[in-house]
Structures are given as structure tokens and as C-alpha cells.
Enzyme design. Structure first.
Site, short mmCIF file in Angstrom:
data_model
loop_
_atom_site.label_atom_id
_atom_site.label_comp_id
_atom_site.label_asym_id
_atom_site.label_seq_id
_atom_site.Cartn_x
_atom_site.Cartn_y
_atom_site.Cartn_z
N GLN A 99 -4.17 -1.24 9.66
CA GLN A 99 -4.30 -2.57 9.07
C GLN A 99 -4.97 -3.53 10.05
OE1 GLN A 99 -3.65 -3.29 5.94
NE2 GLN A 99 -3.91 -5.50 6.01
N ASP A 118 -10.18 3.78 4.38
CA ASP A 118 -10.60 2.38 4.32
C ASP A 118 -12.13 2.27 4.19
OD1 ASP A 118 -9.04 0.15 4.35
OD2 ASP A 118 -8.76 0.10 6.52
N LYS A 152 0.84 -1.20 0.00
CA LYS A 152 0.00 0.00 0.00
C LYS A 152 0.88 1.25 0.00
CE LYS A 152 -3.90 -2.30 2.22
NZ LYS A 152 -4.64 -2.64 3.43
N1 GUN Z 1 -6.98 -6.38 6.22
C1 GUN Z 1 -7.37 -7.06 5.12
N2 GUN Z 1 -7.97 -6.23 4.25
C2 GUN Z 1 -7.94 -5.00 4.79
C3 GUN Z 1 -8.41 -3.72 4.36
O1 GUN Z 1 -8.99 -3.55 3.28
N3 GUN Z 1 -8.20 -2.69 5.23
C4 GUN Z 1 -7.58 -2.87 6.42
N4 GUN Z 1 -7.42 -1.79 7.20
N5 GUN Z 1 -7.14 -4.04 6.85
C5 GUN Z 1 -7.32 -5.10 6.03
#
Ligand code: GUN
Length: 285
Positions: free
Chosen positions: A94, A117, A50
Site C-alpha cells: 500500500q 497493482d 481489499k
Molecule cells: N494508495 C492509493 N491507491 C493505491 C493503489 O491503487 N495501490 C497501492 N498500492 N496503494 C495505493
């Protein structure tokens, strides 16, 4: 029949390029901070991807890596600091977090205007109402894939396997808003195959390797595989292979179109994260 392979990597690259061009015209590049707690190898890879991709698109991107024993109070204080920091347009914590920290308490603490998110209850609520700007990234990416590939949605039967707050529930809402007839299946669903076989669009988002086999797919259906599962594979360089929730080799001979793992939904999630960060920056300006 052999299914069309939906190339998420290519579509995401096109979106990233248009985001890069938009950012190049901005006075100040949008900034995102990704927070990782603990040392889960998969989360570490995702957050680095990311961060790197956001930077490639010309964003300011920072990753805060915290030890697994970080307390909930310490994490809340960091989120509060990022909420107040005017140079930060987007915050992503995350998930999953270590067990001693409540995911939902942390998400509720993020300023909804910086919640790139799309997981804060306000943003999930707006998504449910069809009025969301910061829509959860994976569901948003799936809708973009379907649109790019000109998959009809209105009036078709869509089946979502999985009811998570991050993917299952919001993708069902987004499909419903585009007039699909939507069914959500989960671990207690009886005779799953009889439901999935009715799907013109089948979304698999449960985290069970190869749960969806060829006999569970309607001929010609569009199959979207959200699963990223690590399964032991001594012949693979890292000792494991990544497989989806769909048995790809079997499914591709029945489906009309299918996303691969990796290279399907994953890159679209990152592209939508960048798009949300850009939207958040524009809205805060
Ligand atoms: N863990 C797995 N997918 C995601 C996501 O799209 N956002 C976040 N914050 N954590 C994740």
C-alpha cells in the site's frame, strides 16, 4: 438536466460475482498478500477493504501490517520472501510508504508477475504499449465503468486532471489506446477551466476536495471522480466527511453522467485488484 449516477458499487459487485464463480472452478484459489507499513488511518481502511473483498470472492488473502519504523531493508526482505513464496500469486504494497522508504525502490523489487497493482515499471511500460495484462487497478476500473455505461471513447475529447503514476498517466494512455484525444492537466496548467470545459470525458484525480465545479464542466460530459478526500465535518459520526475532487451537487446538474464518492471508482479499484490477482494466478499456473 440531472446526470446519470454511475453506480460503481453495483458494477463492481457483478464483476466480483463472476470472479467468485471462476475461482470456485479452480483447483487452487488465487492468493494475495497486502502489505501495510505504518498507521495511516485511510490506508488501514483501504487495505482491510481489499483483504475482506478478496476473501469474499473466494481468494486466499493475507494482510501484513508493519510498524511505521520498519526499515527499507526489512520491507525489501519481506517482498523478496513473498516473491519466492509459491502460494502467493499477488503482492500489493500500500502506498504511500513512510518517508524514509522509497516507494519506487520497493515497487521495483516486486516480481512483475505478482505485481497485481500494475505499478512495476515493466507493467507500466506494457500498459503504455497497449500490451499490459497487469494494468493499474484504478485506471482499469475507470475504463470498465466507461465501457459498462456505453460511454463513447473513440474520437472524443478526454481531459485528465492529475499526472500521478498510479492514475493520471496510465488512464491517459488507456484512453489514448481507445482513440480519445487526451489532454493531461496538472498544478501548473494555466486556465484549467478553459481546458476542462472542452472535455467529453473528464477524469479528476488530483486529491483536491471539490476542485472541479459546475462551471468547469461541458454540459452532458461524463465526469469520473477519483478523489477520496477527508474533510472535517463535526456533524458526521467520525468527525469527517469523504468528498471527491468534484463538487458533486453542482456538477450533477451539468454533467450527463457522474461517479459519486464514495460508491463510484473506489469499488471498481478493488474489483480490478481481484481480477488482476486472478490473471496473475492463471498466468503463473
Ligand atoms: N494508495 C492509493 N491507491 C493505491 C493503489 O491503487 N495501490 C497501492 N498500492 N496503494 C495505493
Amino acid at each position: 438536466m440531472s446526470a446519470q449516477i454511475i453506480d460503481g458499487t453495483k458494477i463492481a459487485a457483478q464483476i466480483t460475482e463472476s470472479i467468485r464463480e471462476r475461482i470456485a472452478r479452480m483447483e487452487r484459489a488465487p492468493g494475495i498478500t497486502v502489505v501495510l507499513v505504518g498507521d495511516d488511518p485511510a490506508s488501514n481502511v483501504y487495505t482491510s477493504m481489499k483483504e475482506v473483498n478478496c476473501r469474499k470472492a473466494g481468494m486466499r488473502s493475507e494482510k501484513i501490517a508493519l510498524p511505521a519504523q520498519t526499515s527499507e531493508g526489512e520491507l525489501l526482505a519481506i517482498v523478496e520472501r513473498l516473491n519466492k513464496d509459491d502460494s502467493v500469486d499477488g503482492i500489493l504494497v500500500q502506498l504511500p510508504l513512510p518517508k524514509h522508504i522509497s516507494d519506487s525502490r520497493i515497487i521495483r523489487c516486486i516480481d512483475p508477475a505478482k505485481d497485481v497493482d500494475g505499478l512495476h515499471p515493466i507493467n507500466l511500460g506494457l500498459t503504455q504499449l497497449g500490451k499490459g495484462t497487469l494494468v493499474p487497478c484504478t485506471p482499469k476500473g475507470i475504463m470498465r465503468l466507461l465501457t459498462e455505461c456505453r460511454v463513447p471513447i473513440a474520437g472524443v475529447r478526454a481531459v485528465v486532471v492529475g499526472r500521478s503514476n498510479i492514475v493520471g498517466k496510465p488512464i491517459a494512455q488507456l484512453l489514448l489506446h481507445q482513440d480519445a484525444t487526451v489532454t493531461i492537466c496538472h498544478s501548473k496548467t494555466r486556465d484549467l477551466a478553459s481546458v476542462t470545459r472542452q472535455a467529453d470525458i473528464l477524469i479528476a484525480a488530483v486529491g483536491v476536495p471539490k476542485l472541479i465545479t459546475a462551471d468547469m464542466i461541458k454540459p452532458g460530459a461524463t465526469v469520473i471522480d477519483v478523489g477520496v478526500n477527508r474533510v472535517p465535518d463535526p456533524s458526521a459520526p467520525k468527525g469527517y466527511a469523504l468528498v471527491g475532487d468534484v463538487d458533486f451537487e453542482g456538477a450533477r446538474s451539468v454533467a450527463g453522467a457522474i461517479t459519486p464518492v464514495p460508491g463510484g471508482v473506489g469499488p471498481m479499484t478493488i474489483a480490478m485488484l481481484m481480477e488482476n490477482t486472478l490473471l496473475a494466478a492463471e498466468a503463473r499456473k
